[in-house]
Design a protein around this motif. Structure first.
Motif, PDB file in Angstrom:
ATOM      1  N   LYS A   1       0.846  -1.200   0.000  1.00  0.00           N
ATOM      2  CA  LYS A   1       0.000   0.000   0.000  1.00  0.00           C
ATOM      3  C   LYS A   1       0.881   1.250   0.000  1.00  0.00           C
ATOM      4  O   LYS A   1       1.951   1.270   0.623  1.00  0.00           O
ATOM      5  CB  LYS A   1      -0.887   0.041   1.247  1.00  0.00           C
ATOM      6  N   ILE A   2       0.425   2.274  -0.695  1.00  0.00           N
ATOM      7  CA  ILE A   2       1.042   3.591  -0.556  1.00  0.00           C
ATOM      8  C   ILE A   2       0.472   4.207   0.712  1.00  0.00           C
ATOM      9  O   ILE A   2      -0.742   4.394   0.829  1.00  0.00           O
ATOM     10  CB  ILE A   2       0.753   4.481  -1.775  1.00  0.00           C
ATOM     11  N   LEU A   3       1.325   4.490   1.662  1.00  0.00           N
ATOM     12  CA  LEU A   3       0.881   4.969   2.969  1.00  0.00           C
ATOM     13  C   LEU A   3       0.920   6.496   2.996  1.00  0.00           C
ATOM     14  O   LEU A   3       1.976   7.118   2.826  1.00  0.00           O
ATOM     15  CB  LEU A   3       1.772   4.392   4.060  1.00  0.00           C
ATOM     16  N   VAL A   4      -0.255   7.098   3.171  1.00  0.00           N
ATOM     17  CA  VAL A   4      -0.399   8.554   3.200  1.00  0.00           C
ATOM     18  C   VAL A   4      -0.907   8.969   4.579  1.00  0.00           C
ATOM     19  O   VAL A   4      -1.873   8.393   5.085  1.00  0.00           O
ATOM     20  CB  VAL A   4      -1.394   9.036   2.120  1.00  0.00           C
ATOM     21  N   VAL A   5      -0.240   9.936   5.180  1.00  0.00           N
ATOM     22  CA  VAL A   5      -0.677  10.474   6.470  1.00  0.00           C
ATOM     23  C   VAL A   5      -1.046  11.945   6.298  1.00  0.00           C
ATOM     24  O   VAL A   5      -0.259  12.724   5.755  1.00  0.00           O
ATOM     25  CB  VAL A   5       0.415  10.332   7.546  1.00  0.00           C
ATOM     26  N   SER A   6      -2.245  12.311   6.724  1.00  0.00           N
ATOM     27  CA  SER A   6      -2.701  13.703   6.703  1.00  0.00           C
ATOM     28  C   SER A   6      -2.810  14.193   8.147  1.00  0.00           C
ATOM     29  O   SER A   6      -3.487  13.564   8.965  1.00  0.00           O
ATOM     30  CB  SER A   6      -4.057  13.820   6.000  1.00  0.00           C
ATOM     31  N   VAL A   7      -2.136  15.281   8.444  1.00  0.00           N
ATOM     32  CA  VAL A   7      -2.071  15.786   9.818  1.00  0.00           C
ATOM     33  C   VAL A   7      -2.955  17.016   9.962  1.00  0.00           C
ATOM     34  O   VAL A   7      -2.818  17.996   9.210  1.00  0.00           O
ATOM     35  CB  VAL A   7      -0.617  16.141  10.210  1.00  0.00           C
ATOM     36  N   CYS A   8      -3.863  16.998  10.940  1.00  0.00           N
ATOM     37  CA  CYS A   8      -4.705  18.162  11.219  1.00  0.00           C
ATOM     38  C   CYS A   8      -3.854  19.281  11.823  1.00  0.00           C
ATOM     39  O   CYS A   8      -2.986  19.014  12.667  1.00  0.00           O
ATOM     40  CB  CYS A   8      -5.807  17.797  12.206  1.00  0.00           C
TER      41      CYS A   8
ATOM     42  N   HIS B   1       4.894   7.131   2.967  1.00  0.00           N
ATOM     43  CA  HIS B   1       5.355   7.668   1.690  1.00  0.00           C
ATOM     44  C   HIS B   1       5.084   9.165   1.536  1.00  0.00           C
ATOM     45  O   HIS B   1       5.908   9.886   0.969  1.00  0.00           O
ATOM     46  CB  HIS B   1       4.672   6.908   0.539  1.00  0.00           C
ATOM     47  N   TYR B   2       3.913   9.636   1.991  1.00  0.00           N
ATOM     48  CA  TYR B   2       3.544  11.046   1.837  1.00  0.00           C
ATOM     49  C   TYR B   2       2.927  11.549   3.144  1.00  0.00           C
ATOM     50  O   TYR B   2       2.156  10.837   3.795  1.00  0.00           O
ATOM     51  CB  TYR B   2       2.531  11.239   0.707  1.00  0.00           C
ATOM     52  N   VAL B   3       3.269  12.779   3.495  1.00  0.00           N
ATOM     53  CA  VAL B   3       2.690  13.421   4.677  1.00  0.00           C
ATOM     54  C   VAL B   3       2.118  14.773   4.256  1.00  0.00           C
ATOM     55  O   VAL B   3       2.850  15.645   3.775  1.00  0.00           O
ATOM     56  CB  VAL B   3       3.725  13.618   5.800  1.00  0.00           C
ATOM     57  N   PHE B   4       0.808  14.931   4.419  1.00  0.00           N
ATOM     58  CA  PHE B   4       0.119  16.168   4.047  1.00  0.00           C
ATOM     59  C   PHE B   4      -0.387  16.894   5.290  1.00  0.00           C
ATOM     60  O   PHE B   4      -0.587  16.296   6.341  1.00  0.00           O
ATOM     61  CB  PHE B   4      -1.077  15.875   3.136  1.00  0.00           C
ATOM     62  N   ASP B   5      -0.645  18.173   5.118  1.00  0.00           N
ATOM     63  CA  ASP B   5      -1.302  19.010   6.122  1.00  0.00           C
ATOM     64  C   ASP B   5      -2.733  19.230   5.628  1.00  0.00           C
ATOM     65  O   ASP B   5      -2.940  19.513   4.450  1.00  0.00           O
ATOM     66  CB  ASP B   5      -0.509  20.314   6.217  1.00  0.00           C
ATOM     67  N   THR B   6      -3.718  19.072   6.494  1.00  0.00           N
ATOM     68  CA  THR B   6      -5.119  19.134   6.051  1.00  0.00           C
ATOM     69  C   THR B   6      -5.659  20.558   5.928  1.00  0.00           C
ATOM     70  O   THR B   6      -6.851  20.751   5.707  1.00  0.00           O
ATOM     71  CB  THR B   6      -6.043  18.340   6.993  1.00  0.00           C
ATOM     72  N   THR B   7      -4.798  21.572   6.051  1.00  0.00           N
ATOM     73  CA  THR B   7      -5.273  22.955   5.938  1.00  0.00           C
ATOM     74  C   THR B   7      -5.963  23.207   4.607  1.00  0.00           C
ATOM     75  O   THR B   7      -6.959  23.941   4.535  1.00  0.00           O
ATOM     76  CB  THR B   7      -4.108  23.943   6.125  1.00  0.00           C
ATOM     77  N   VAL B   8      -5.451  22.607   3.530  1.00  0.00           N
ATOM     78  CA  VAL B   8      -6.073  22.802   2.217  1.00  0.00           C
ATOM     79  C   VAL B   8      -7.497  22.251   2.211  1.00  0.00           C
ATOM     80  O   VAL B   8      -8.406  22.854   1.618  1.00  0.00           O
ATOM     81  CB  VAL B   8      -5.213  22.144   1.106  1.00  0.00           C
ATOM     82  N   ALA B   9      -7.730  21.122   2.885  1.00  0.00           N
ATOM     83  CA  ALA B   9      -9.078  20.553   2.969  1.00  0.00           C
ATOM     84  C   ALA B   9      -9.985  21.439   3.814  1.00  0.00           C
ATOM     85  O   ALA B   9     -11.170  21.611   3.507  1.00  0.00           O
ATOM     86  CB  ALA B   9      -9.016  19.142   3.551  1.00  0.00           C
TER      87      ALA B   9
END
Length: 476
Positions: free
Chosen positions: A106-113, A145-153
């Motif tokens: 799996k491609i593991l993606v983490v989105s941080v609030c 694999h990827y770490v995003f910030d949920t501010t855009v959401a």
């Protein structure tokens, strides 16, 4: 510097047990929120809802504070899915990715609030941008694999809420459900509204998805197509300050049965992620810093930013300023709150020539929510919009990161997190070029069917009238 967290880490089941015992001291088998004896017994066997309910032949009063967000109304299927949202699940995916059978990778993606980042800043003794990079570096070191910030959401959620409020306001004279509008980002509030308040409130809830679930759509739809992946090839984890976000992630409408994929596969609290770091036996100094990723890949990153408000994305403030401009042509530069019952029950008004044009309220914590609903049942709610959050103090006070001794919020920690959060520069959703680009490249415009599908949801309306749902056994 070694990592520091007060108290022992909790698994989801341990937290459920503690909360259940606390909330059910005055609960009885007659509580009409419980789905069935069989369902609860099954949940108890699975360790999802193991709090004791006292045997009683007479009907006792059920304190509303004891029954709100109680696990008693969690179905067996929901309980099963919630029980899988823990560190063991992410460790399982990481272990599968190390095996030779690539078909199961799996491609593991983490989105941080953004409300979780001040917690890590305090624990790491860094500012928020530096802490975010350390957190990203750690997650990538263990196989993410990827770490995003949920501010855009959150920007999408705010913009869609602004548009919906204006639409509701303009039809208020021929739609009795148009006003007031309640915000929709808090899953504890949504659960309570659906299961307890029913048709009294649910038609008034804004249909914009929460930032968490919009991020789920963004990752499993747009980002997946960008990476030439199917949604089921991505395992999407959200890091949040609140345990109730786990319940939101397992809602039926956020599962794509055809694709066998959930928008958010797992929610971990800030405290659970910190525990993962402790398990890895690394210090902050040993972790390499890494910049957070962006859905478009390339970016002219302005650095960490926040929305207006004191720590919960500021839906009220953004909607208030937008409505003032859109409906009345007034530019509001600063919002002045009037405290009513306490700091968690405040209101703000827009006035012109002595006339009140808009009146909004921010209502945090279930004790204040009780007051709000009591007034609504009497038809005495003067507000056009209410920002409702179940945690006193807002999202920064979520139990997944701010719980102190005796289950109460650690007020010192919360104050420190508020200071760290407010130190970030404000960026208005309307001015974010990434959001505007996504409206075109991902959603085919603001009003497209795809935008409606990915950015909005619906709520379950109870068939019982409010008088039956709010029965006489509930003590206000």
């Amino acid at each position: 510097m070694a990592l520091n967290i007060s108290g022992a880490p909790h698994t989801m089941s341990e937290v459920s047990i503690g909360r259940k015992k606390e909330k059910c001291e005055n609960c009885t088998k007659q509580c009409n929120k419980k789905q069935s004896e069989e369902g609860i017994n099954s949940l108890q066997e699975k360790g999802v809802a193991t709090g004791e309910v006292k045997e009683s032949t007479s009907v006792q009063q059920v304190l509303l504070s004891a029954c709100l967000s109680c696990d008693g109304c969690v179905s067996e299927d929901e309980g099963q899915r919630i029980s899988q949202q823990n560190l063991e699940e992410i460790n399982r995916v990481l272990a599968l990715n190390k095996k030779c059978d690539t078909s199961k990778h799996k491609i593991l993606v983490v989105s941080v609030c953004p409300q979780s980042l001040p917690f890590f800043a305090i624990k790491f003794q860094l500012d928020v941008p530096a802490a975010a990079k350390k957190l990203c570096g750690f997650l990538k070191s263990v196989g993410v694999h990827y770490v995003f910030d949920t501010t855009v959401a959150a920007s999408f959620s705010i913009l869609e809420s602004q548009r919906e409020f204006v639409q509701r306001y303009r039809r208020k004279h021929h739609d009795s459900n148009a006003m007031p509008m309640f915000t929709s980002s808090c899953p504890g509030w949504i659960r309570y509204a659906e299961r307890v308040l029913g048709s009294l409130v649910t038609p008034h809830i804004c249909t914009a998805r929460s930032p968490q679930q919009i991020m789920g759509s963004l990752v499993k739809d747009f980002f997946a197509r960008q990476q030439k992946l199917t949604p089921d090839q991505i395992f999407h984890v959200v890091v949040a300050p609140c345990f109730d976000k786990k319940l939101e992630a397992v809602r039926e409408e956020f599962y794509k049965s055809i694709l066998e994929s959930r928008d958010v596969d797992c929610v971990l609290t800030s405290g659970e992620i910190l525990h993962l770091m402790e398990q890895s036996k690394v210090t902050v100094e040993e972790v390499d810093s890494a910049p957070l990723d962006h859905v478009f890949g390339e970016t002219t990153d302005p650095g960490m930013t926040r929305h207006e408000g004191r720590g919960s994305e500021g839906f009220l403030e953004h909607i208030f300023k937008h409505a003032a401009k859109e409906l009345f042509g007034l530019d509001v530069q600063e919002i002045v709150y009037k405290t009513l019952r306490n700091r968690d029950f405040q209101e703000v008004a827009l006035e012109r020539d002595g006339e009140t044009l808009l009146q909004f309220a921010a209502v945090y914590g279930f004790r204040n929510i009780q007051t709000l609903v009591h007034r609504m049942r009497k038809g005495k709610v003067p507000y056009q919009l209410v920002e409702v959050l179940s945690c006193p103090g807002g999202c920064l006070s979520g139990r997944g990161q701010a719980e102190g001794e005796g289950g109460r919020p650690d007020r010192t920690l919360v104050q420190q997190m508020e200071e760290h959060y407010s130190s970030l520069p404000v960026r208005l959703p309307d001015t974010n070029p990434e959001v505007q680009r996504l409206y075109q490249d991902w959603l085919d415009g603001h009003d497209s069917p795809h935008a409606q599908q990915c950015l909005h949801t619906q709520y379950k309306i109870s068939t019982q009238p409010p008088s039956q749902i709010l029965n006489s056994d509930i003590q206000w």
